[in-house]
Design a protein around this motif. Sequence first.
Motif, PDB file in Angstrom:
ATOM      1  N   THR A   6       0.828  -1.191   0.000  1.00 29.98           N
ATOM      2  CA  THR A   6       0.000   0.000   0.000  1.00 29.98           C
ATOM      3  C   THR A   6       0.867   1.246   0.000  1.00 29.98           C
ATOM      4  O   THR A   6       0.598   2.202  -0.726  1.00 29.98           O
ATOM      5  CB  THR A   6      -0.937  -0.010   1.222  1.00 29.98           C
ATOM      6  OG1 THR A   6      -1.740  -1.187   1.162  1.00 29.98           O
ATOM      7  CG2 THR A   6      -1.817   1.224   1.244  1.00 29.98           C
ATOM      8  N   LEU A  10       1.021   4.230  -2.729  1.00 34.31           N
ATOM      9  CA  LEU A  10       0.902   5.655  -2.427  1.00 34.31           C
ATOM     10  C   LEU A  10       2.099   6.436  -2.956  1.00 34.31           C
ATOM     11  O   LEU A  10       1.945   7.544  -3.473  1.00 34.31           O
ATOM     12  CB  LEU A  10       0.758   5.864  -0.920  1.00 34.31           C
ATOM     13  CG  LEU A  10      -0.596   5.484  -0.352  1.00 34.31           C
ATOM     14  CD1 LEU A  10      -0.577   5.540   1.164  1.00 34.31           C
ATOM     15  CD2 LEU A  10      -1.684   6.365  -0.908  1.00 34.31           C
ATOM     16  N   VAL A  13       1.575   6.914  -6.521  1.00 31.91           N
ATOM     17  CA  VAL A  13       0.569   7.947  -6.712  1.00 31.91           C
ATOM     18  C   VAL A  13       1.210   9.324  -6.627  1.00 31.91           C
ATOM     19  O   VAL A  13       0.995  10.190  -7.467  1.00 31.91           O
ATOM     20  CB  VAL A  13      -0.544   7.810  -5.651  1.00 31.91           C
ATOM     21  CG1 VAL A  13      -1.400   9.054  -5.585  1.00 31.91           C
ATOM     22  CG2 VAL A  13      -1.376   6.592  -5.924  1.00 31.91           C
ATOM     23  N   TRP A  57      -3.669  -2.316  -8.173  1.00 34.66           N
ATOM     24  CA  TRP A  57      -4.060  -1.032  -7.607  1.00 34.66           C
ATOM     25  C   TRP A  57      -4.082   0.030  -8.689  1.00 34.66           C
ATOM     26  O   TRP A  57      -3.378  -0.044  -9.677  1.00 34.66           O
ATOM     27  CB  TRP A  57      -3.166  -0.615  -6.443  1.00 34.66           C
ATOM     28  CG  TRP A  57      -1.767  -0.242  -6.803  1.00 34.66           C
ATOM     29  CD1 TRP A  57      -1.299   0.995  -7.160  1.00 34.66           C
ATOM     30  CD2 TRP A  57      -0.639  -1.096  -6.829  1.00 34.66           C
ATOM     31  NE1 TRP A  57       0.027   0.951  -7.412  1.00 34.66           N
ATOM     32  CE2 TRP A  57       0.474  -0.327  -7.213  1.00 34.66           C
ATOM     33  CE3 TRP A  57      -0.453  -2.454  -6.580  1.00 34.66           C
ATOM     34  CZ2 TRP A  57       1.737  -0.858  -7.350  1.00 34.66           C
ATOM     35  CZ3 TRP A  57       0.815  -2.977  -6.718  1.00 34.66           C
ATOM     36  CH2 TRP A  57       1.881  -2.194  -7.083  1.00 34.66           C
ATOM     37  N   ASN A  59      -4.960   4.495  -9.056  1.00 37.70           N
ATOM     38  CA  ASN A  59      -5.279   5.764  -8.413  1.00 37.70           C
ATOM     39  C   ASN A  59      -5.581   6.798  -9.482  1.00 37.70           C
ATOM     40  O   ASN A  59      -4.791   7.003 -10.400  1.00 37.70           O
ATOM     41  CB  ASN A  59      -4.116   6.240  -7.544  1.00 37.70           C
ATOM     42  CG  ASN A  59      -4.432   7.559  -6.885  1.00 37.70           C
ATOM     43  OD1 ASN A  59      -4.456   8.602  -7.534  1.00 37.70           O
ATOM     44  ND2 ASN A  59      -4.670   7.521  -5.603  1.00 37.70           N
ATOM     45  N   SER A  61      -6.851  10.934  -9.866  1.00 33.73           N
ATOM     46  CA  SER A  61      -6.996  12.153  -9.078  1.00 33.73           C
ATOM     47  C   SER A  61      -7.297  13.338  -9.970  1.00 33.73           C
ATOM     48  O   SER A  61      -7.016  13.329 -11.166  1.00 33.73           O
ATOM     49  CB  SER A  61      -5.726  12.412  -8.265  1.00 33.73           C
ATOM     50  OG  SER A  61      -4.634  12.629  -9.127  1.00 33.73           O
ATOM     51  N   THR A  79      -9.612  12.289  -4.972  1.00 32.56           N
ATOM     52  CA  THR A  79      -8.817  11.084  -5.211  1.00 32.56           C
ATOM     53  C   THR A  79      -9.721   9.855  -5.159  1.00 32.56           C
ATOM     54  O   THR A  79     -10.613   9.767  -4.315  1.00 32.56           O
ATOM     55  CB  THR A  79      -7.721  10.940  -4.129  1.00 32.56           C
ATOM     56  OG1 THR A  79      -6.864  12.059  -4.181  1.00 32.56           O
ATOM     57  CG2 THR A  79      -6.909   9.677  -4.324  1.00 32.56           C
ATOM     58  N   GLN A  81      -9.057   5.561  -5.243  1.00 31.00           N
ATOM     59  CA  GLN A  81      -8.074   4.479  -5.259  1.00 31.00           C
ATOM     60  C   GLN A  81      -8.812   3.139  -5.258  1.00 31.00           C
ATOM     61  O   GLN A  81      -9.754   2.956  -4.499  1.00 31.00           O
ATOM     62  CB  GLN A  81      -7.174   4.539  -4.028  1.00 31.00           C
ATOM     63  CG  GLN A  81      -6.396   5.814  -3.915  1.00 31.00           C
ATOM     64  CD  GLN A  81      -5.645   5.906  -2.588  1.00 31.00           C
ATOM     65  OE1 GLN A  81      -5.663   4.987  -1.782  1.00 31.00           O
ATOM     66  NE2 GLN A  81      -4.998   7.024  -2.374  1.00 31.00           N
ATOM     67  N   TYR A  96     -11.674   6.651  -1.454  1.00 26.91           N
ATOM     68  CA  TYR A  96     -11.770   7.962  -2.067  1.00 26.91           C
ATOM     69  C   TYR A  96     -11.467   9.026  -1.028  1.00 26.91           C
ATOM     70  O   TYR A  96     -11.475   8.763   0.172  1.00 26.91           O
ATOM     71  CB  TYR A  96     -13.142   8.182  -2.726  1.00 26.91           C
ATOM     72  CG  TYR A  96     -14.314   7.999  -1.801  1.00 26.91           C
ATOM     73  CD1 TYR A  96     -14.852   9.066  -1.099  1.00 26.91           C
ATOM     74  CD2 TYR A  96     -14.898   6.746  -1.637  1.00 26.91           C
ATOM     75  CE1 TYR A  96     -15.927   8.898  -0.256  1.00 26.91           C
ATOM     76  CE2 TYR A  96     -15.982   6.563  -0.801  1.00 26.91           C
ATOM     77  CZ  TYR A  96     -16.491   7.651  -0.116  1.00 26.91           C
ATOM     78  OH  TYR A  96     -17.552   7.473   0.720  1.00 26.91           O
TER      79      TYR A  96
END
Length: 182
Positions: A6, A10, A13, A57, A59, A61, A79, A81, A96
């Motif tokens: 995770t 991130l 992202v 995953w 993402n 935005s 956002t 995800q 989100y």
Amino acid sequence: MAKKLTLLALICVLFASSSFAQENYGNVLGNDRPAWMDKVYVGGGLGGFGISSDRVWLNLSGQVGYRITPKWNTGVGLTYQYFKWKEPINQSFNDYGLSFYTQYIIYQPFFAMAQYEILFLDNFDGRDTYNTFLLGGGISQPMGNKGFINLYALYNVLYSDGGDNGRYDSPWVIGMNFGIGF
């Protein structure tokens, strides 16, 4: 292991988010468009994507901002995800969030930044809400007449060691974004 992946998502992202900015500060086109529209910018994009043998995953935005002065801007971001763990749990999560930010150029190219973020994260029992308040700064480098690239480091002042911090495994958020004016 899930928290490490995770965190990796991130980081992807943060390093891959893009935005588009409007750099003009007056009605230079000579049309009937109001001058304040020259200070509005929008952006967003694919912030991160990954596939492995046991995880997926994604993402997405977006953001809308306003340049109050040539040195100071503020805005709001959205956002979304998506996380799916294939093995061993075969579970997917739809996260989100909403963020509010402000940036001020202290001395070109250095800026200070603050961002408040509300994240709504899926878990096995439902949905949890997480608040983050990020403070820090970075470097903004113009690219041509209307482009820029920002590198920044922010610290989550609401981070709790040993506590539940949502998808964040560290109080530090290091990121990069870039944009092109209209």
